[in-house]
Design a protein around this motif. Structure first.
Motif, PDB file in Angstrom:
ATOM      1  N   PRO A  20      43.908  44.520  38.159  1.00  0.00           N
ATOM      2  CA  PRO A  20      42.485  44.726  37.836  1.00  0.00           C
ATOM      3  C   PRO A  20      41.599  44.286  38.990  1.00  0.00           C
ATOM      4  N   HIS A  32      44.373  37.100  42.932  1.00  0.00           N
ATOM      5  CA  HIS A  32      45.463  37.611  42.104  1.00  0.00           C
ATOM      6  C   HIS A  32      46.827  37.160  42.627  1.00  0.00           C
ATOM      7  N   ARG A  65      44.916  34.831  32.523  1.00  0.00           N
ATOM      8  CA  ARG A  65      45.152  36.092  33.225  1.00  0.00           C
ATOM      9  C   ARG A  65      46.552  36.627  32.921  1.00  0.00           C
ATOM     10  N   TRP A  69      47.109  40.315  31.235  1.00  0.00           N
ATOM     11  CA  TRP A  69      47.937  41.332  31.874  1.00  0.00           C
ATOM     12  C   TRP A  69      49.158  41.690  31.032  1.00  0.00           C
ATOM     13  N   ASP A  72      47.700  44.275  28.491  1.00  0.00           N
ATOM     14  CA  ASP A  72      47.197  45.569  28.985  1.00  0.00           C
ATOM     15  C   ASP A  72      48.241  46.342  29.787  1.00  0.00           C
ATOM     16  N   THR A  74      49.834  45.451  32.624  1.00  0.00           N
ATOM     17  CA  THR A  74      49.849  45.262  34.072  1.00  0.00           C
ATOM     18  C   THR A  74      51.218  44.805  34.566  1.00  0.00           C
TER      19      THR A  74
END
Length: 291
Positions: A20, A32, A65, A69, A72, A74
């Motif tokens: 993201p 990240h 985070r 992730w 979603d 990721t």
């Protein structure tokens, strides 16, 4: 931080555009790459989230985070990108092996709340109770270089063969250019737990060579029926020697203590941890590492 807990620069360049791009409102923004390496440290060591070293920043930031992730998709997209690039370079050996491994669940993994279906969390949280306690099974397919190309979770008491077709359906490696995703291996090796007419027929319909030995009871039953029992299924002993690639892949995954013993209450979080371990295997694995 040890090198095995860090992403190489080359691996980071391959996956960074899948992450993201905009932080949520409020709070300090952390890189990240640092977050990924923090999560890798946590699952490499098996330590609690609160024990993350200070160099990674607040543990709540890393955990939030990681959780976001996981839900979603990721974490699932990262190994898929590395697989696509490897396939484009001709670095995947499509002589696939399938197996599963049982993972003991820590007491902290019990007691998860029931979540709505749209959350992606299975009702049983991929936990099963057996004589040894709570367990989870990781079903996987590995290529000829001992790297996972499909991963699936189930409760630990479920039989391996029930998830064979689901594992095969999870082999889905997109092309970097035009063309359909690669979904069909050249052959599939598996142990006697996968020896069934249904599995052999499934592979035959897809044009995939089956390298699966018969169980002793199946051999005895076929001989007992005489001519009505039919011919024994084809079995290549030399190709079956390649089945150790999936065993070695499992060994690599279980070098991560947070994967070798499940402490996550939610299956989606534990699946994300397994996917992250797969990212590091694909990022650091040597294609020349053949049996």
């Amino acid at each position: 931080m040890k090198l095995r807990d860090r992403l190489t620069d080359a691996a980071w360049e391959r996956i960074k555009d899948l992450l993201p791009g905009h932080p949520p409102r409020g709070g300090r923004w952390h890189d990240h790459r640092t977050v990924i390496e923090a999560v890798a440290w946590k699952y490499r060591t098996g330590a609690p989230w609160r024990d993350l070293p200070g160099r990674f920043g607040p543990w709540q930031t890393v955990y939030n985070r990681f959780r976001r992730w996981a839900r979603d998709g990721t974490w699932q997209r990262l190994p898929t990108r590395l697989q696509s690039l490897a396939d484009a370079a001709g670095e995947i050996d499509w002589r696939v092996s399938v197996d599963s491994t049982t993972v003991r669940a820590h007491q902290d993994a019990a007691g998860a709340p029931t979540l709505p279906e749209e959350s992606g969390e299975p009702p049983d949280h991929a936990l099963g109770r057996s004589r040894g306690g709570l367990t989870t099974k990781v079903h996987l397919a590995a290529d000829g270089y001992c790297r996972p190309i499909a991963l699936l979770l189930s409760a630990g008491h479920r039989h391996d063969s029930l998830f064979f077709e689901a594992v095969m359906a999870s082999i889905h490696i997109p092309r970097t250019g035009a063309g359909r995703p690669r979904t069909r291996p050249l052959q599939v090796s598996a142990d006697r737990a996968y020896s069934s007419r249904a599995i052999r027929a499934y592979l035959r319909r897809r044009g995939v060579k089956a390298v699966i030995p018969e169980r002793s009871d199946q051999v005895a039953n076929r001989k007992h029926q005489g001519a009505a029992g039919g011919r024994p299924p084809a079995f290549d002993r030399d190709d079956y020697k390649l089945r150790n690639t999936v065993e070695r892949c499992i060994g690599r995954l279980k070098q991560w203590r947070g994967v070798a013993m499940r402490t996550d209450k939610l299956a989606v979080h534990y699946a994300a941890a397994v996917q992250l371990a797969a990212v590091f295997i694909w990022a650091t694995g040597d294609p020349r590492d053949k049996p």
